[in-house]
Design an enzyme around this catalytic site. Sequence first.
Site, PDB file in Angstrom:
ATOM      1  N   ARG A  54     -10.863 -40.048  22.905  1.00 19.51           N
ATOM      2  CA  ARG A  54     -12.154 -40.705  22.719  1.00 19.51           C
ATOM      3  C   ARG A  54     -13.073 -39.974  21.738  1.00 19.51           C
ATOM      4  NH1 ARG A  54     -10.029 -41.225  27.694  1.00 19.51           N
ATOM      5  NH2 ARG A  54     -10.123 -43.312  28.640  1.00 19.51           N
ATOM      6  N   GLU A  58      -0.174 -35.447  27.214  1.00 19.22           N
ATOM      7  CA  GLU A  58      -0.490 -35.666  25.806  1.00 19.22           C
ATOM      8  C   GLU A  58      -1.088 -34.402  25.180  1.00 19.22           C
ATOM      9  OE1 GLU A  58      -2.963 -39.314  25.613  1.00 19.22           O
ATOM     10  OE2 GLU A  58      -2.485 -39.429  27.757  1.00 19.22           O
ATOM     11  N   HIS A  75       2.260 -40.404  23.283  1.00 20.35           N
ATOM     12  CA  HIS A  75       1.730 -40.986  24.518  1.00 20.35           C
ATOM     13  C   HIS A  75       2.839 -41.501  25.437  1.00 20.35           C
ATOM     14  CE1 HIS A  75      -1.210 -42.879  27.118  1.00 20.35           C
ATOM     15  NE2 HIS A  75      -2.207 -42.554  26.298  1.00 20.35           N
ATOM     16  N   ASP A  91      -7.273 -38.490  34.400  1.00 22.86           N
ATOM     17  CA  ASP A  91      -7.317 -38.900  32.998  1.00 22.86           C
ATOM     18  C   ASP A  91      -8.233 -37.897  32.317  1.00 22.86           C
ATOM     19  OD1 ASP A  91      -7.129 -40.151  30.585  1.00 22.86           O
ATOM     20  OD2 ASP A  91      -8.061 -42.037  31.197  1.00 22.86           O
ATOM     21  N   HIS A 117      -8.289 -43.865  20.566  1.00 26.33           N
ATOM     22  CA  HIS A 117      -6.964 -43.902  19.926  1.00 26.33           C
ATOM     23  C   HIS A 117      -6.965 -44.519  18.523  1.00 26.33           C
ATOM     24  CE1 HIS A 117      -5.344 -42.237  23.472  1.00 26.33           C
ATOM     25  NE2 HIS A 117      -4.990 -43.335  24.120  1.00 26.33           N
TER      26      HIS A 117
END
Length: 348
Positions: A79, A313, A174, A246, A104
């Site tokens: 982000r 990631e 990803h 996340d 992304h």
Amino acid sequence: MKITKTVAASPRGEIAIYTLTNASGAWVELSALGAGINAIVVPDSAGNLENVALGYANAAHYISDGPCMGKIPGRYANRIAGGKFTIDGVDYQLEINNGPNALHGGSEGFYNKIWDSEPTESGVTFTLVSPDGDAGYPGTLTVKAAYTWSDDCQLSLHITATTDKTTVLNLTNHTYFNLAGEGSGSVLRHLLRLNCSKYLVTDENLTPTGEIAPVQGTPMDFTQAKPLGEDIRKPFPALAFGKGYDNCYAIDAYKKGELALAAVLEDAHSGRTLEVLTTQPAVQIYTGNWLSGCPATKSGNRTYFDYDGVAIECQGMPDAPNHPHFPSQQLAPGEQYAHTIIFRFSTK
């Protein structure tokens, strides 16, 4: 190394698909769409081969998918707050596609592009040229993503890039992993250990606040191996904001240009272990909190549900262009962006 190529039709043109098979018969499938990983088929402790990377039954279903399944997002993975950043006094505005954030690289980011491809001795190199102004980013950017597959089941990704104008760049892979097999269900029993004693605090929109906080004494702590699901329902802001993990973690051993072990994922049932090494400063852990509703699985027997895979990631820090104390993600003319991510599979 045996390398075979097929071509899949899609609304955006033909997609080159490569299968790399090592001496033991373990194989990976790579796609020119998003320079992505479609499958990783490795043995369990009994020698049985199973695909441990989530994916779709139809190659065209990877286009514009919400999970960004197996692909390389960009120009900026993760982000950027408000989709805004400034370089040398010039303000840039990106597409807002994730609450108040740019995520992304936007809806037409690198993960939705069909990259050029060329097989090598032990893998495939994908190339993409992103023109000046693409999705709002400055500079013509040339990116190469070189995958190699080894006889000891190590999948390496080396990403390089150059630009003709100063820009920002953050690239990762990803892939969602389930070491019990991509169609086996929840991944929350997997053990995860991170070489990360700090994480990036975010607001309710998963936008970094700028604070890098210690994990000690919180449900964010994976410095000792524990099941992904052990603390995922604990009343803690970061977990409530994302409906699970996340979150971006700062890698303790990070030194610019040096490879370090970031994460170890284990599945007791299959005996498989995944070690993730990288030259990147951070790693985002995403427990597939919104996988439900995506296209049919690679095995084709059902659709995925939330928490059926975990993405590990390795990347630069989210919103780094707006936080000078984060490692810089700027790339200037004459410089080369160069980072490596290694997925090393073994059994116990």
